[in-house]
Design a protein around this motif. Sequence first.
Motif: not given
Length: 346
Positions: A14-15, A55, A57-58, A61, A119, A123-126, A289
């Motif tokens: 996701s990042s 969540l 995007q997390n 990732s 999640e 993997y928070r904040n991408n 998150s």
Amino acid sequence: MENSLCPSVANLSSSLVLEEHGQEFKEWLASLPKAKSFSPSGITLYQDFWCPTRLLQNVISFQNHFHAHDHDIILASKPKSGTTWLKAIIFSIVNRTQFTLTNTPLLTKVSHELVPFFEAEVYRNNAIPDLTTMSSPRLFSTHVPYASLPKSIKESKCRIIYLCRNPFDTLVSLWQFGSHLCDIRSSGWTFEEFVERFCEGKEVFGPFWSHVLGYWKESIENPNKVLFLKYEDLKEDIIHQMKRLAEFIGFPFSPDELKQGVVEDISKLCSLNVLKDLEVNKNGKHSFSDVNKNGKHNFVPNKSFYRKGEVGDWVNHFSPSMLERLNKMIEGKFKDSSLNFKYLAS
């Protein structure tokens, strides 16, 4: 699959998506079905389950970047199924030779810090963290359905413990937690509407039936990989279930430990009443998150993770029509499985 990532971004984190294909990703995200929830950001339908939008995007990732180790231990569950309690039990079993009952981190940390959610925390904040330095066995947890777990988890020899709670008490606990989290009553929700959404499958990490049955079927087909544990059985006989858990994850209690009462000591420390009364769980706060409408992280009071923890408390909340609606859903969705639920305390 209708809700899969579009081909051009399917294999990117996701990042990277945000950096290299930001507009395409945003358009794809905006196109997915949405629904309201007690989760402030609402929920989004992704790979046939309703993921909290904040969540998503997390989760992507996590799916793209997590590399499972054979000795990993993963706790899976639907929200409000006793996850916080099981984390404390598993952490204590695995670390019983490293910590005593008087210096265990459980006395100062909520168990989510010791067994983090993929999640919501890992993997928070991408972020794509380096997990290779973690000591073995690594302990993680997730609310993601089995079908959406990373391929590396399914193909490795890591162990998964799935905790299932009966849908009646799960639903009530979700409602109470939502009241702590964002006061869903003031947002126009009624409990009757909440029950209806649950029965439609439009709830966090729902539908309930597909989540439960996914892990249930895998536990039958691969019992050395997935242990299906019922919350009600844990409440009824924690000593027996702890021995079963320890054996499954490769940390069986020795004959000397059994004679010395180690199992009983851990069960007392990890009883719901003791955990609930610990200072950290009465007055502490924990941040997932979770972003509120002002763009700031919400800090969830640790006491909201522990309520009554009773089996059968749902009888104090359901009207006859709600009970009929939920029973109809259960009968329809679980009729072809051998899974049954315990609704009342024995």
